[in-house]
Design a protein around this motif. Structure first.
Motif, PDB file in Angstrom:
ATOM      1  N   MET A  17       0.850  -1.193   0.000  1.00 58.59           N
ATOM      2  CA  MET A  17       0.000   0.000   0.000  1.00 58.59           C
ATOM      3  C   MET A  17       0.885   1.243   0.000  1.00 58.59           C
ATOM      4  N   VAL A  18       0.406   2.297  -0.663  1.00 59.97           N
ATOM      5  CA  VAL A  18       1.156   3.549  -0.722  1.00 59.97           C
ATOM      6  C   VAL A  18       0.630   4.469   0.356  1.00 59.97           C
ATOM      7  N   GLN A  19       1.496   4.864   1.278  1.00 56.18           N
ATOM      8  CA  GLN A  19       1.068   5.776   2.343  1.00 56.18           C
ATOM      9  C   GLN A  19       0.981   7.187   1.773  1.00 56.18           C
TER      10      GLN A  19
ATOM     11  N   GLY B 169     -11.758  -4.986 -21.401  1.00 59.40           N
ATOM     12  CA  GLY B 169     -12.545  -5.154 -20.183  1.00 59.40           C
ATOM     13  C   GLY B 169     -11.752  -4.699 -18.955  1.00 59.40           C
ATOM     14  N   ALA B 170     -12.123  -5.205 -17.798  1.00 58.79           N
ATOM     15  CA  ALA B 170     -11.354  -4.962 -16.575  1.00 58.79           C
ATOM     16  C   ALA B 170     -11.619  -6.112 -15.623  1.00 58.79           C
ATOM     17  N   ASP B 171     -10.680  -6.406 -14.745  1.00 63.05           N
ATOM     18  CA  ASP B 171     -10.741  -7.428 -13.678  1.00 63.05           C
ATOM     19  C   ASP B 171      -9.812  -8.601 -13.968  1.00 63.05           C
ATOM     20  N   ASP B 172      -9.474  -8.784 -15.247  1.00 60.32           N
ATOM     21  CA  ASP B 172      -8.571  -9.882 -15.603  1.00 60.32           C
ATOM     22  C   ASP B 172      -9.090 -11.235 -15.112  1.00 60.32           C
TER      23      ASP B 172
ATOM     24  N   HIS C   9      -5.944  -5.148 -15.383  1.00 55.28           N
ATOM     25  CA  HIS C   9      -5.745  -5.976 -14.189  1.00 55.28           C
ATOM     26  C   HIS C   9      -5.783  -5.075 -12.959  1.00 55.28           C
ATOM     27  N   LEU C  10      -6.659  -5.390 -11.996  1.00 53.27           N
ATOM     28  CA  LEU C  10      -6.744  -4.597 -10.769  1.00 53.27           C
ATOM     29  C   LEU C  10      -6.018  -5.301  -9.644  1.00 53.27           C
ATOM     30  N   GLU C  11      -5.390  -4.513  -8.808  1.00 55.82           N
ATOM     31  CA  GLU C  11      -4.718  -5.085  -7.640  1.00 55.82           C
ATOM     32  C   GLU C  11      -5.484  -4.620  -6.405  1.00 55.82           C
ATOM     33  N   LEU C  12      -6.310  -5.482  -5.836  1.00 57.47           N
ATOM     34  CA  LEU C  12      -7.020  -5.104  -4.609  1.00 57.47           C
ATOM     35  C   LEU C  12      -6.012  -5.048  -3.463  1.00 57.47           C
TER      36      LEU C  12
ATOM     37  N   ALA D 123      -3.688  -0.471 -11.374  1.00 62.32           N
ATOM     38  CA  ALA D 123      -4.374  -0.704 -12.649  1.00 62.32           C
ATOM     39  C   ALA D 123      -3.319  -0.866 -13.736  1.00 62.32           C
ATOM     40  N   ALA D 124      -3.237  -2.071 -14.307  1.00 60.81           N
ATOM     41  CA  ALA D 124      -2.249  -2.330 -15.358  1.00 60.81           C
ATOM     42  C   ALA D 124      -2.936  -3.005 -16.531  1.00 60.81           C
TER      43      ALA D 124
END
Lengths: 345, 345
Positions: A1-3, B287-290, B305-308, B337-338
């Protein structure tokens, strides 16, 4: 995570505030604590004038007071809390819709529904964790709860335990999800389409055995006494595993497959097509769940349409059981299974 | 539901049993109630011999006693309950995985996670319903909670409120899900592939505006000051609506579309293909979500691609905030987001 650099928060520098109580509300509204309790808990048994109600609500809002569900349940001896373990498998669209409808229906009956994330606990150990919340009812979908777990829940004050699964558990109401019927319908359909070497796909992912095992049994039962065979075909939900399976597909000698559900069917169908196999020419494919994506595939995916219990019926069963905890456990069959024949079989 | 004939239940005919208390356990084990509490709540501050611990556990098991979470939280002044509103939108595979990881990580820190189904309640009204459970922390994903709702939760004893959404809320810690960046990445990718008339798909389904609106904004920002245009394209998640949209697609004059996510992309792509349009020749699709399904489509679907946030990081933030409720709210950017470029764009 980015602070991200913090901006000072004015609220955080103020002195700690005490949590307001119903006595504070009573004082501000100029009424008794009992009146506060009647108004805020919406008790219909006691007549309270509209101006008094309004005064109580305004005082509560001003002080930021909300009733304490736990304290209320301790006083009442039982809560209005209905607990469901959060499913350990990824919930599909079908189950999500069922859950929303159920929560809505129970909410209308004045129950509060919570899903308990019991990651890592199983069976009766999980039941003890649920019992700590002192729910008035527990709804257990597809979980390995035993009679001991039911007993623990009842001893802790749960008036109703309802299981949703392939088998009934002693002491609990049961909605019997007949997954055998799903496998039976699928295999029977393939047999009637002239197929004789039927594969049944078994997901390698954990937590799905409670569904996949009875589906396989049902498929076996469907072709019992015929010249057809049923073969167990394990598959992980990964492209690589599907490609590996497709590469040795011809050696399996199958002319049809019940692919567990529509998502696994999509994965397998793509891998078979990439391997040059014709569907349904070389291999017929049928899924289950009747998801949108099956209709978007080419050929369009045949599937077994499942009918989950209605949220309203289940909510009514919970309420009935809570009101009469000593009634004999009810048993209901709830999983309708109907083949939707499209182009892949 | 089909009622199945009942078999008499021996348990139901017995006299009603009273709920066992910690006093019963103490009596059976021959120890004080305090000792029972120390042992069953796993208090490490007090030394208790192994044989005594065993005796207490055995007595508790025999009587079917489990500690009462609510009573314990009333005594302690706060609970270990972390509450999350159950999402009002169907949770996709990405979110389900995140949730499981988070519950696991919070469980290891001895918190109990429950999802509260707040069907039909919105914003600060929902916050009051959550406050009734007296959670020690509340995690609010993509919900319309305002500063008043945060205040209600804090006044009711919540030590930490953490929001997961596009914007921070006063008084709450924030994991900032940068959905603008998702739309920005998608549109920028389409622009770089030479596309100039870009559609952005907006789901007609309720509850998704918090994601779709910032994605559209991000797409607009990505082509600002260029010769490209961005057009808002509403679509319901239904074959009929997709077919209608595809039929008038040429009149829209679009050469590319960011389809909100992979599932809507699959729906739209199929409808466009059925209409005889070439992808990506006539229209590029991203699209989105990969999700897996994007890789199974032909052409293979490009996606964002999303990074939760990691469940472990978020659990650590919750724990930190509970231990120091007066610390200034933290702000973290968490949505990576990539673009994953495949064949559809």
């Amino acid at each position: 995570m980015v602070q991200i650099p913090k901006t000072p928060d004015p609220a955080s520098s103020s002195a700690p505030r005490s949590v307001p109580t119903s006595a504070d509300v009573a004082r501000l509204a100029g009424v008794s604590r009992a009146t506060v309790s009647y108004v805020l808990n919406n008790t219909s048994a006691v007549r309270i004038s509209e101006p008094t109600r309004r005064r109580v609500h305004e005082a509560a809002r001003e002080l930021g007071y909300v009733p304490h569900a736990a304290a209320r349940s301790l006083r009442a001896g039982h809560s209005r809390l209905v607990l469901m373990p959060a499913p350990s498998f990824p919930a599909g669209p079908l189950y999500s819709r069922f859950l929303t409808e159920l929560q809505w229906a129970l909410g209308r009956l004045d129950y509060t529904v919570v899903q308990h994330g019991t990651v890592g606990l199983r069976g009766d150990e999980a039941a003890r964790a649920w019992a700590e919340m002192r729910p008035v009812a527990v709804l257990v979908p597809g979980f390995d709860l035993g009679p001991q777990g039911v007993e623990v829940l009842k001893r802790s004050g749960a008036r109703a335990v309802v299981t949703l699964g392939p088998e009934a558990v002693d002491g609990a109401h049961a909605l019997l999800m007949d997954h055998e019927a799903v496998g039976h319908s699928a295999a029977r359909h393939l047999y009637e389409r002239g197929r004789r070497r039927i594969g049944v796909l078994i997901p390698a992912e954990e937590g799905l055995e409670v569904f996949s095992a009875p589906r396989l049994d049902g498929a076996r039962r469907a072709v019992e006494g015929t010249d057809a065979t049923v073969t167990r075909v394990p598959l992980a939900y990964e492209e690589r595993d599907a490609a590996r399976l497709a590469a040795r597909w011809k050696s399996l000698g199958l002319d049809a497959v019940f692919a567990y559900n529509d998502e696994y069917a999509m994965l397998l169908m793509r891998a078979l097509q990439d391997e040059g196999l014709a569907i349904p020419g070389d291999t017929a494919v049928i899924g289950a769940d009747d998801l949108m994506l099956g209709r978007l595939l080419r050929p369009r995916l045949s599937t077994v349409h499942l009918e989950l219990p209605s949220g309203r019926d289940l909510a009514a069963l919970v309420d009935r059981a809570v009101r009469d905890p000593d009634a004999a456990p009810e048993r209901h069959k709830v999983l309708g299974a109907a083949v939707v024949h499209r182009e892949s079989s």
